[in-house]
Design an enzyme around this catalytic site. Structure first.
Site, PDB file in Angstrom:
ATOM      1  N   GLY A 218       0.790  -1.222   0.000  1.00 12.85           N
ATOM      2  CA  GLY A 218       0.000   0.000   0.000  1.00 12.85           C
ATOM      3  C   GLY A 218       0.822   1.271   0.000  1.00 12.85           C
ATOM      4  N   THR A 222       3.879   0.127  -6.942  1.00 13.42           N
ATOM      5  CA  THR A 222       3.456  -0.149  -8.317  1.00 13.42           C
ATOM      6  C   THR A 222       3.073   1.139  -9.038  1.00 13.42           C
ATOM      7  OG1 THR A 222       2.687  -2.356  -7.691  1.00 13.42           O
ATOM      8  CG2 THR A 222       1.822  -1.442  -9.732  1.00 13.42           C
ATOM      9  N   ASN A 270      -4.449  -2.964   1.255  1.00 17.61           N
ATOM     10  CA  ASN A 270      -4.312  -2.313  -0.049  1.00 17.61           C
ATOM     11  C   ASN A 270      -5.340  -2.882  -1.014  1.00 17.61           C
ATOM     12  OD1 ASN A 270      -3.456  -1.087  -2.375  1.00 17.61           O
ATOM     13  ND2 ASN A 270      -1.431  -2.034  -2.418  1.00 17.61           N
ATOM     14  N   SER A 273      -3.190  -4.410  -4.535  1.00 14.53           N
ATOM     15  CA  SER A 273      -1.854  -4.873  -4.162  1.00 14.53           C
ATOM     16  C   SER A 273      -1.283  -5.819  -5.211  1.00 14.53           C
ATOM     17  CB  SER A 273      -1.913  -5.587  -2.806  1.00 14.53           C
ATOM     18  OG  SER A 273      -0.654  -6.097  -2.448  1.00 14.53           O
ATOM     19  N   SER A 274      -0.050  -5.559  -5.627  1.00 11.40           N
ATOM     20  CA  SER A 274       0.639  -6.475  -6.549  1.00 11.40           C
ATOM     21  C   SER A 274       1.012  -7.737  -5.782  1.00 11.40           C
ATOM     22  CB  SER A 274       1.905  -5.819  -7.118  1.00 11.40           C
ATOM     23  OG  SER A 274       1.588  -4.685  -7.873  1.00 11.40           O
ATOM     24  N   GLY A 499       4.660  -6.184  -1.668  1.00 10.92           N
ATOM     25  CA  GLY A 499       4.889  -5.471  -0.417  1.00 10.92           C
ATOM     26  C   GLY A 499       5.003  -6.365   0.803  1.00 10.92           C
TER      27      GLY A 499
END
Length: 537
Positions: A218, A222, A270, A273-274, A499
């Site tokens: 978060g 990205t 987040n 989120s990736s 993250g």
């Protein structure tokens, strides 16, 4: 929040209010009371932050200080009230300024006090220039800048970004032009300044460059990675492209909506989120123009496919497909209209307020076309994504038979859908899930499976299918972005890894992500501090 929002009509707004410290703010900051001999920071145990205080008296190792009254909280936004006496506390939302009311004297140990920088250093662009660099001073400078909508701050070689969770107009073409060809010290802090520094380093020194973007989930990794890519695509654009065809710079930017849809998910912390890491190389020719790009992906979180916590969501791609943006998608994928018909992807949240699944599907569908995916390849991606949803239902179709509780499938509806989309024989598939063959010596024997074992087999295959789809998307993007006819001299790499997060329950992939982040931090410290110091020994 999705980062591929199209530009609105009209000229780009002036980004200065979000980049430069105004003269009015400087005057307000300087009005803060300051005594170089008495001003200090003292710890606040309740929040883990700090109070700004004045030393009242000293008795050996004990110091009495006067701090501001925590109960005298005025109404209004602190960003407009940075005069008078101020309190510096952490977290950010607990910062306020008061009407000059002093609290009773408190006593602290001398080594708990930290020195305060003169007011002229407040809101400093580069914290390496601060007179005092204690924790409280760094936090206070970051907080004052954040509260005044200045989200980027330099700290020596680094650029610190604090996610505002609001869109600021500081990533436009107008903003990019401020940084093109300029030294870092000549412009206000920004991720574009870091990107421009890498570009100049590559051109002037003839060496490959890399940008490391780290932070907890978060933090905005990205989003900043996408801005770096967009900056390089802008300054390195060749201007040579056939009419009606997208240029290389357009294709590089269009990888974002595709990878986000199939690789991002909502977590507790987040909404976007990736759940994978990626290293992107942007290649340039001798003249500094774009000549290609390629990427490597790491640590796709496959366990999310079969389990999500109550406040989390599976990958965006499943909900994008169910959004009806592509009219015949559900029909070809043999899907119903209710996401709750597919339990694998409906264990947690199914909608996210900050995400428009229909809009995201539109961007992803357009991106596939720009990236050169054929219509068949595009629909195969949609179908194989839907297969994972059907396989989740298949795990509940196994029933025990006989004393040994051998798994069998009575209702073959879901098995039929999986087999039809995958183009395989249904009976053959069911047989290998229920009675897989093992090689013993030189012979093949059938092994019985319980319902739990058969369901686990289906889960494993489902996760592998999704991973292969994601890797196919990545490899196809690489083929599109890497033109062998264009000469490649140097590259600028950008590492964006998933993250750091810690939960009550942490999956294997999350532990791997956390371990990787820890190792990256150690690598960073080793190269930026230890090896740098050895240069002078």
């Amino acid at each position: 929040m999705p980062g591929h929002i199209k530009k609105t009509d009209g000229p780009d707004p002036d980004p200065s209010p979000w980049l430069i410290v105004s003269d009015e703010l400087k005057v307000k900051l300087k009005s803060k009371p300051y005594d170089p001999k008495k001003s200090c920071w003292v710890p606040d145990k309740a929040t883990g932050g700090y109070w700004e205080a004045l030393i009242d008296s000293t008795d050996g190792e004990k110091v009495s200080v006067k701090i501001l009254d925590a109960d005298s909280k005025p109404t209004g936004d602190v960003s407009t009230k940075l005069g008078c006496k101020m309190v510096a506390k952490w977290p950010i939302h607990q910062i306020w300024n008061t009407n000059c009311f002093w609290l009773q004297v408190k006593v602290f140990k001398k080594d708990q006090l930290q020195q305060v920088n003169p007011p002229k250093f407040d809101c400093s662009d580069d914290m390496a220039g601060l007179t005092y660099l204690g924790d409280a001073c760094v936090l206070w400078n970051s907080v004052v800048r954040y509260k005044n909508l200045l989200i980027y701050t330099y700290s020596g070689l680094f650029c610190i970004a604090i996610n505002p969770y609001v869109r600021f107009p500081i990533y436009t073409q107008r903003t990019m032009e401020i940084y093109i060809g300029m030294r870092r010290t000549e412009c206000p802090p920004h991720i574009f300044g870091v990107a421009e520094g890498s570009y100049q380093g590559m051109m002037n020194n003839g060496k490959n460059q890399s940008i490391l973007i780290t932070g907890e989930s978060g933090a905005g990794k990205t989003e900043n990675t996408k801005k770096v890519i967009a900056y390089f695509a802008s300054i390195g654009a060749t201007g040579k492209k056939k009419e009606g065809e997208p240029g290389l710079e357009d294709k590089i930017v269009q990888t974002n909506p595709v990878l986000e849809a199939w690789g991002n998910a909502k977590t507790v912390r987040n909404d976007n989120s990736s759940r994978f890491g990626k290293f992107i190389r942007i290649w340039f020719n001798a003249g500094g123009k774009l000549s290609g790009a390629d990427m490597v992906v790491y640590l796709l979180e496959k366990s999310r496919l079969t389990f999500q916590a109550e406040l989390e969501r599976c990958y965006h791609s499943f909900y994008n497909i169910m959004s009806d943006q592509v009219p015949d998608c559900k029909e070809k994928c043999l899907l119903s209209d209710d996401i709750y018909d597919y339990w694998w992807v409906s264990q947690g949240k199914t909608t996210v307020p900050s995400i428009d699944d229909k809009e995201d599907m539109m961007y992803a569908d357009e991106a596939y076309d720009i990236l050169g995916f054929t219509k068949e390849e595009k629909y195969n991606i949609y179908k194989l994504t839907a297969v994972v949803m059907h396989m989740g239902n298949l795990t509940k179709d196994f029933v025990p038979v006989g004393k040994e509780e051998q798994a069998e499938v009575k209702d073959e509806t879901n098995a039929e859908k999986v087999a039809t989309i995958c183009g395989i024989d249904k009976e053959w598939m069911i047989t290998y899930f229920c009675k897989p063959k093992l090689k013993v010596g030189t012979e093949w024997v059938s092994k019985g499976q319980t319902c739990t074992m058969a369901a686990s087999s289906v889960s494993g295959i489902g996760r592998k299918i999704y991973e292969n789809v994601f890797r196919f998307i990545m490899e196809k993007c690489n083929q599109t972005l890497f033109d062998p006819t264009m000469k490649k001299v140097q590259y600028i790499g950008c590492l964006d890894i998933a993250g750091f997060e810690i939960f009550d329950y942490n999956g294997f992939e999350q532990l791997c992500i956390n371990f990787c982040n820890e190792k990256l931090q150690q690598f960073f410290n080793q190269h930026m501090f230890v090896l740098e110091q050895e240069e002078y020994v």
